[in-house]
Design a protein around this motif. Structure first.
Motif, PDB file in Angstrom:
ATOM      1  N   CYS A  11      -3.845  -2.854   9.242  1.00 21.08           N
ATOM      2  CA  CYS A  11      -4.051  -3.826   8.165  1.00 21.08           C
ATOM      3  C   CYS A  11      -3.669  -5.209   8.603  1.00 21.08           C
ATOM      4  CB  CYS A  11      -3.228  -3.443   6.945  1.00 21.08           C
ATOM      5  SG  CYS A  11      -3.754  -1.895   6.224  1.00 21.08           S
ATOM      6  N   LEU A  17     -11.061  11.266   3.027  1.00 23.73           N
ATOM      7  CA  LEU A  17     -11.428   9.870   3.267  1.00 23.73           C
ATOM      8  C   LEU A  17     -11.079   9.369   4.660  1.00 23.73           C
ATOM      9  CD1 LEU A  17     -10.584   8.355  -0.212  1.00 23.73           C
ATOM     10  CD2 LEU A  17     -12.819   8.898   0.744  1.00 23.73           C
ATOM     11  N   CYS A  66      -6.110   0.442   7.559  1.00 22.65           N
ATOM     12  CA  CYS A  66      -7.025  -0.172   6.595  1.00 22.65           C
ATOM     13  C   CYS A  66      -8.420   0.439   6.618  1.00 22.65           C
ATOM     14  CB  CYS A  66      -7.093  -1.680   6.819  1.00 22.65           C
ATOM     15  SG  CYS A  66      -5.637  -2.499   6.172  1.00 22.65           S
ATOM     16  N   ALA A  67      -8.654   1.405   7.499  1.00 21.30           N
ATOM     17  CA  ALA A  67      -9.912   2.146   7.454  1.00 21.30           C
ATOM     18  C   ALA A  67      -9.902   3.098   6.261  1.00 21.30           C
ATOM     19  CB  ALA A  67     -10.131   2.911   8.747  1.00 21.30           C
ATOM     20  N   MET A  68      -8.718   3.364   5.731  1.00 21.29           N
ATOM     21  CA  MET A  68      -8.576   4.235   4.555  1.00 21.29           C
ATOM     22  C   MET A  68      -8.633   3.368   3.290  1.00 21.29           C
ATOM     23  SD  MET A  68      -7.977   7.369   5.734  1.00 21.29           S
ATOM     24  CE  MET A  68      -6.939   8.316   4.672  1.00 21.29           C
ATOM     25  N   ASP A  69      -9.581   3.652   2.423  1.00 20.61           N
ATOM     26  CA  ASP A  69      -9.772   2.895   1.198  1.00 20.61           C
ATOM     27  C   ASP A  69      -8.719   3.325   0.161  1.00 20.61           C
ATOM     28  OD1 ASP A  69     -10.615   2.042  -1.378  1.00 20.61           O
ATOM     29  OD2 ASP A  69     -12.695   2.002  -0.717  1.00 20.61           O
ATOM     30  N   LEU A  70      -7.769   2.444  -0.091  1.00 18.13           N
ATOM     31  CA  LEU A  70      -6.663   2.753  -1.000  1.00 18.13           C
ATOM     32  C   LEU A  70      -7.168   3.124  -2.394  1.00 18.13           C
ATOM     33  CD1 LEU A  70      -3.544   2.734  -1.503  1.00 18.13           C
ATOM     34  CD2 LEU A  70      -3.890   0.424  -2.346  1.00 18.13           C
ATOM     35  N   HIS A  71      -8.104   2.363  -2.919  1.00 22.65           N
ATOM     36  CA  HIS A  71      -8.588   2.616  -4.277  1.00 22.65           C
ATOM     37  C   HIS A  71      -9.307   3.959  -4.378  1.00 22.65           C
ATOM     38  CE1 HIS A  71      -7.299  -1.317  -5.491  1.00 22.65           C
ATOM     39  NE2 HIS A  71      -7.900  -1.822  -4.433  1.00 22.65           N
ATOM     40  N   ALA A  72     -10.067   4.306  -3.359  1.00 19.79           N
ATOM     41  CA  ALA A  72     -10.746   5.602  -3.358  1.00 19.79           C
ATOM     42  C   ALA A  72      -9.728   6.741  -3.282  1.00 19.79           C
ATOM     43  CB  ALA A  72     -11.736   5.681  -2.199  1.00 19.79           C
ATOM     44  N   ARG A 102       0.836  -1.202   0.000  1.00 16.11           N
ATOM     45  CA  ARG A 102       0.000   0.000   0.000  1.00 16.11           C
ATOM     46  C   ARG A 102       0.873   1.255   0.000  1.00 16.11           C
ATOM     47  NH1 ARG A 102      -5.453  -0.063   2.103  1.00 16.11           N
ATOM     48  NH2 ARG A 102      -4.916   1.746   3.386  1.00 16.11           N
ATOM     49  N   GLU A 146      -8.135   7.073  -6.674  1.00 19.02           N
ATOM     50  CA  GLU A 146      -9.083   7.642  -7.632  1.00 19.02           C
ATOM     51  C   GLU A 146      -9.186   9.163  -7.460  1.00 19.02           C
ATOM     52  OE1 GLU A 146     -13.793   7.372  -8.703  1.00 19.02           O
ATOM     53  OE2 GLU A 146     -12.768   5.540  -8.046  1.00 19.02           O
TER      54      GLU A 146
END
Length: 75
Positions: A75, A65, A41-47, A20, A50
Motif C-alpha cells: 500500500c 479475493l 493493496c491488491a486485496m480490495d478491503l471493501h470487497a 486497513r 462485504e
C-alpha cells in the motif's frame, strides 16, 4: 525522490496499512491475517468486508479475493 518525500510516502503507507488492519480486525479477521491483508493493496478491503458481512468467514474471504498472480502490491 528526496529523503523527505520518501519518508512522507512511507508514513502515509504505514497509516493506510494501520487503518486497513484496524478495519479488518473489527470485522473479525485474526490479527496475523489482518496484518498480511492490510499491507497488500491488491486485496480490495471493501470487497473483503462485504463478503464477511454476508457471512463468509474472514479466512475464506481473503482466499477468495487473493490475486491470481500472487503479486503482492504494498500500500
Amino acid at each position: 525522490m528526496d529523503v523527505m518525500t520518501d519518508r512522507t510516502l512511507r508514513t502515509h503507507d504505514d497509516d493506510l496499512a494501520s487503518w486497513r488492519r484496524r478495519r479488518l480486525c473489527a470485522a473479525g479477521f485474526a490479527p496475523e491475517l489482518a496484518d498480511a491483508v492490510a499491507h497488500d493493496c491488491a486485496m480490495d478491503l471493501h470487497a473483503l468486508l462485504e463478503l464477511v458481512d454476508r457471512g463468509c468467514p474472514p479466512h475464506l474471504a481473503a482466499r477468495i479475493l487473493a490475486p491470481l498472480d500472487s503479486e503482492h502490491r504494498p500500500c
